[in-house]
Structures are given as C-alpha cells and as structure tokens.
Design a protein around this motif. Structure first.
Motif, mmCIF file in Angstrom:
data_model
loop_
_atom_site.group_PDB
_atom_site.id
_atom_site.type_symbol
_atom_site.label_atom_id
_atom_site.label_comp_id
_atom_site.label_asym_id
_atom_site.label_seq_id
_atom_site.Cartn_x
_atom_site.Cartn_y
_atom_site.Cartn_z
ATOM 1 N N PRO A 205 -10.818 -0.515 -3.504
ATOM 2 C CA PRO A 205 -9.407 -0.426 -3.468
ATOM 3 C C PRO A 205 -7.853 -0.900 -3.822
ATOM 4 O O PRO A 205 -7.479 -1.389 -4.399
ATOM 5 C CB PRO A 205 -9.577 1.490 -3.911
ATOM 6 C CG PRO A 205 -11.048 1.730 -3.765
ATOM 7 C CD PRO A 205 -11.808 0.858 -2.869
ATOM 8 N N ARG A 206 -8.339 -0.925 -2.333
ATOM 9 C CA ARG A 206 -6.651 -1.938 -1.660
ATOM 10 C C ARG A 206 -7.410 -3.040 -1.912
ATOM 11 O O ARG A 206 -5.663 -3.910 -2.496
ATOM 12 C CB ARG A 206 -7.003 -1.939 -0.201
ATOM 13 C CG ARG A 206 -6.410 -0.264 -0.153
ATOM 14 C CD ARG A 206 -6.661 -0.606 1.940
ATOM 15 N NE ARG A 206 -6.092 0.899 2.356
ATOM 16 C CZ ARG A 206 -5.056 1.506 3.128
ATOM 17 N NH1 ARG A 206 -3.931 0.377 2.694
ATOM 18 N NH2 ARG A 206 -5.163 2.654 3.423
ATOM 19 N N GLN A 207 -8.502 -3.868 -2.381
ATOM 20 C CA GLN A 207 -8.519 -5.522 -2.362
ATOM 21 C C GLN A 207 -7.646 -4.405 -4.470
ATOM 22 O O GLN A 207 -7.124 -6.337 -4.567
ATOM 23 C CB GLN A 207 -9.737 -5.787 -1.954
ATOM 24 C CG GLN A 207 -9.972 -6.357 -1.207
ATOM 25 C CD GLN A 207 -11.009 -6.268 -1.033
ATOM 26 O OE1 GLN A 207 -12.625 -5.935 -1.787
ATOM 27 N NE2 GLN A 207 -11.735 -7.150 -0.156
ATOM 28 N N VAL A 208 -8.335 -4.644 -4.710
ATOM 29 C CA VAL A 208 -7.981 -3.894 -6.077
ATOM 30 C C VAL A 208 -6.207 -3.641 -6.383
ATOM 31 O O VAL A 208 -6.097 -4.484 -6.928
ATOM 32 C CB VAL A 208 -8.799 -3.361 -7.013
ATOM 33 C CG1 VAL A 208 -8.323 -2.681 -8.440
ATOM 34 C CG2 VAL A 208 -10.088 -3.173 -7.542
ATOM 35 N N ALA A 209 -5.584 -3.014 -6.071
ATOM 36 C CA ALA A 209 -4.645 -3.114 -6.057
ATOM 37 C C ALA A 209 -3.459 -3.595 -5.301
ATOM 38 O O ALA A 209 -2.553 -4.534 -6.299
ATOM 39 C CB ALA A 209 -4.487 -1.876 -4.458
ATOM 40 N N LEU A 210 -4.014 -5.151 -4.336
ATOM 41 C CA LEU A 210 -3.249 -5.956 -3.948
ATOM 42 C C LEU A 210 -3.697 -7.177 -4.761
ATOM 43 O O LEU A 210 -2.735 -7.954 -5.361
ATOM 44 C CB LEU A 210 -3.447 -6.642 -2.796
ATOM 45 C CG LEU A 210 -3.242 -6.109 -1.418
ATOM 46 C CD1 LEU A 210 -4.204 -6.521 -0.204
ATOM 47 C CD2 LEU A 210 -2.238 -5.702 -1.463
ATOM 48 N N ALA A 211 -4.818 -7.249 -5.618
ATOM 49 C CA ALA A 211 -4.825 -8.377 -7.420
ATOM 50 C C ALA A 211 -4.122 -7.777 -7.909
ATOM 51 O O ALA A 211 -3.277 -8.812 -8.439
ATOM 52 C CB ALA A 211 -5.880 -8.247 -6.765
ATOM 53 N N ALA A 212 -3.745 -6.288 -7.901
ATOM 54 C CA ALA A 212 -2.721 -6.266 -9.056
ATOM 55 C C ALA A 212 -1.756 -6.628 -8.981
ATOM 56 O O ALA A 212 -0.706 -7.459 -9.855
ATOM 57 C CB ALA A 212 -2.957 -4.642 -9.949
ATOM 58 N N LEU A 213 -1.186 -6.243 -8.033
ATOM 59 C CA LEU A 213 -0.025 -6.611 -7.472
ATOM 60 C C LEU A 213 0.308 -8.545 -7.913
ATOM 61 O O LEU A 213 1.648 -8.666 -7.642
ATOM 62 C CB LEU A 213 0.573 -6.086 -6.021
ATOM 63 C CG LEU A 213 0.281 -4.891 -6.379
ATOM 64 C CD1 LEU A 213 0.737 -4.057 -4.446
ATOM 65 C CD2 LEU A 213 1.403 -3.723 -6.630
ATOM 66 N N ALA A 214 -0.828 -9.477 -6.544
ATOM 67 C CA ALA A 214 -0.410 -10.226 -6.920
ATOM 68 C C ALA A 214 0.228 -10.811 -7.980
ATOM 69 O O ALA A 214 0.460 -11.860 -8.228
ATOM 70 C CB ALA A 214 -1.635 -11.331 -6.330
ATOM 71 N N ARG A 215 -0.058 -10.458 -9.491
ATOM 72 C CA ARG A 215 0.098 -11.173 -10.478
ATOM 73 C C ARG A 215 1.511 -11.277 -10.391
ATOM 74 O O ARG A 215 2.041 -12.316 -11.217
ATOM 75 C CB ARG A 215 0.218 -9.878 -11.801
ATOM 76 C CG ARG A 215 -1.447 -10.035 -12.172
ATOM 77 C CD ARG A 215 -1.369 -8.340 -13.461
ATOM 78 N NE ARG A 215 -1.383 -7.645 -13.272
ATOM 79 C CZ ARG A 215 -0.910 -6.416 -13.192
ATOM 80 N NH1 ARG A 215 -0.463 -6.747 -14.920
ATOM 81 N NH2 ARG A 215 -1.096 -5.129 -13.045
ATOM 82 N N PHE B 266 1.091 -1.213 0.372
ATOM 83 C CA PHE B 266 -0.317 -0.277 0.235
ATOM 84 C C PHE B 266 0.907 1.288 -0.394
ATOM 85 O O PHE B 266 0.062 2.325 0.283
ATOM 86 C CB PHE B 266 -0.743 0.265 1.126
ATOM 87 C CG PHE B 266 -2.126 -0.776 0.833
ATOM 88 C CD1 PHE B 266 -2.550 -1.658 -0.061
ATOM 89 C CD2 PHE B 266 -2.809 -1.747 2.085
ATOM 90 C CE1 PHE B 266 -3.587 -2.458 -0.186
ATOM 91 C CE2 PHE B 266 -3.226 -2.551 2.352
ATOM 92 C CZ PHE B 266 -3.593 -2.927 0.840
ATOM 93 N N GLY B 267 1.535 1.387 0.186
ATOM 94 C CA GLY B 267 3.354 2.140 -0.130
ATOM 95 C C GLY B 267 3.881 2.190 1.225
ATOM 96 O O GLY B 267 4.135 3.755 1.012
#
Ligand code: NAP
Length: 277
Positions: free
Chosen positions: A218-228, A191-192
C-alpha cells in the motif's frame, strides 16, 4: 527508479527520494544504513534541513565517500535567511554534511527577511559554488507570484510542499502554478507524517487491493500515485522501509487504479491557506 527533470535546473532527479526529519532520534547506525540502502536502490535525492536537529550529521555519515550522483538538499530557517545569515547557515550545513556543495538550497518557509535579501544570499552561494540551485518551501500561490517577481523566470528550482493522499490541497493551484513556471514540486510527508491509512479504513483497503494486483505494498501504491505530480521524499529509519519505498519508483499504476485512488482520497475544496506541518 524513474527520473524526471527537476524544474529549471534541468537535472534528472529520482521521483522517489529520502526525507530525514527525526532520523537522528533513533538508532543512528540503522538510520545511516537506511539512507545508504535507499541510495543504492536509486533514492539519490536526499532532503534535510538545519532545523532537523542532528539529521545533517546522520546524512553526512551516510554519504561520506559517496557524494557523487546524489541530489542533496538542505534548507535555511527563515530566522537565518538574511543576506549574511543564509550564507553562514549554508556553510554550517555544508560542514555538518561533510560536503562542499548542495544541489539545492531552500528557504524552509517565509519569515521576516525579504525575499530580495534571501535570494541575493542564494545568488552569492551559487556564485561561490556552495549551492548549485535554490528553491522555496511552503509557498502558496501569492508567495510564488512574489518570488517570481523578485527572482525572474527560470531561477526558482522547486517548491517543497505538504502532499499526501489525505492532503491534496496543492493540486488546486500550487502544483499548476509550478508546472506553468517550470518549478519542480516536491511533496513532503507523503505518508502523512504519522497517519498512513490503515487497511481497516476504506481508503486503506483500496490501496491494499491495488497493491495486491502489482505484488507491491500500500505504501508503494501511495507513493506511485503521488509521484504523478510531485517528487516524493518519504523518511525511513530502517533499510527495510527504505527498500520498500524505493520500489515505488518502478511501479506503474493503470489509469482506472489511479481513478480509484483519487476517488478514495478526494481532493476536497481549496483551503484558504496552504496547509503545512
Ligand atoms: P513521512 O515520510 O510521511 O512518514 C514518515 C513515517 O513513515 C515514519 O514514521 C516512518 O517510520 C514511516 N515509514 C516510512 N517508510 C515506511 C515503510 N516502508 N513502512 C512502514 N513505515 C514507514 O513523514 P515526514 O518525515 O514528515 O516527511 C518526509 C520528509 O519530508 C521529512 O523527513 C523531511 O525531509 C521533509 N519535510 C519537509 C517539510 C517542510 O516544511 N519543507 C515538512 C515536513 C517534512 P520509520 O522512521 O520507522 O521508518
């Protein structure tokens, strides 16, 4: 919660785990409840370090009587990473955590002790059953080349590195190096640390729109994007935050959504040195 093979350990590990830096600073009972809630929601990968004050004690409370099924990670400070110093540091961490073994033990960042010495200590700890695997943290490609030359293939379990939507430097060379060498990438401060994009910003609005489409956040979306590309280890001090973060482990984003996120948070040029905090 999705799982993925954790590099050369061959273990299947939850893609969203739990960080613990500063978790000892607020309400301890709430922190213990947050970690337990996170584990129950599938975030069984818990990351801590001897550097994090009394965080290992908080984790010890949270995991007491429920050690099985966890992927427990701690880190040795570079100043303690001599052959005897790393063994002693690990034993102190085990004692604070109230467990007899770590699933993975990391060199927090490079310091004055040689990698030969530190890795020999890690091998001693593996031989004695005190750690099941070991890895590194904040290693750039040059450090990784050196580590591979010292350790040989298939022995460095992971490289834990700074990775959030505003800091994608690892995508240039570190993450591809790790993928080619079967080293798991663990993204810290997803989350920076203290700078998650607000919905007033252009990037924050993109995350919010995608979140709405999935009845997520939004935090779930950010984590899911990074978890790629990485295992992610957000730190949460409350059960509500932990439960929200765990939800990212089941979120599937569509390719056009991921492309929108990548465009809203551009990777930028490759920096001269790997960023760390
Ligand atoms: P982070 O996980 O990016 O962000 C933590 C912040 O996000 C905290 O203020 C937390 O607040 C907040 N937060 C978490 N979940 C939330 C939610 N669902 N809604 C709203 N706010 C939420 O920062 P981090 O702690 O720096 O990084 C994560 C972990 O990575 C660390 O804890 C540590 O284990 C590891 N790390 C490793 C290194 C290294 O050198 N290897 C360096 C830095 C970090 P609350 O506390 O109030 O929940």
């Amino acid at each position: 919660m999705k799982h993925r093979r954790f590099g050369s350990t061959g273990r299947e590990v939850a893609i969203v785990g739990q960080g613990t830096w500063y978790i000892d600073e607020g309400d301890r009972a709430a922190a213990v409840a947050a970690l337990r809630c996170g584990v129950e929601a599938g975030m069984t990968h818990i990351d801590t370090a001897e550097m994090y004050g009394e965080a290992e004690l908080v984790v010890g409370d949270a995991i007491a009587g429920r050690r099985e099924g966890l992927f427990l990670v701690s880190k040795v400070l570079p100043s303690n990473a001599s052959r005897s110093g790393a063994v002693a540091a690990c034993e102190r961490s085990l004692s604070r955590l109230g467990t007899d073994r770590l699933d993975c033990y990391l060199l927090h960042w490079r310091g004055r002790h040689s990698l030969q010495e530190t890795f020999a200590a890690f091998d001693d700890l593996v031989r004695d059953g005190k750690i099941l695997s070991w890895g590194v943290s904040n290693f750039d490609v040059g450090d990784l080349d050196e580590a591979l030359a010292v350790a040989g293939p298939g022995r460095i379990a992971c490289n834990q590195v700074l990775y959030h939507l505003g800091e994608r430097a690892i995508e240039h060379a570190v993450a591809p190096w790790c993928e080619a060498n079967d080293v798991a990438v663990v993204g810290y401060s997803p989350f920076g640390h203290d700078g998650f994009p607000s919905t007033a910003s252009a990037g924050g609005r993109v995350l919010a729109e995608i979140a709405d489409a999935h009845a997520s956040t939004p935090r779930q979306v950010a984590l899911a994007a990074l978890a790629r590309r990485a295992f992610v280890i957000p730190k949460a001090s409350t059960a509500a935050h932990a439960a929200e973060n765990a939800g990212a482990g089941d979120l599937d984003l569509e390719a056009p959504e991921l492309a929108r996120i990548d465009a809203a948070f551009p990777r930028g040029p490759r920096p001269s040195a790997l960023p760390m905090i």
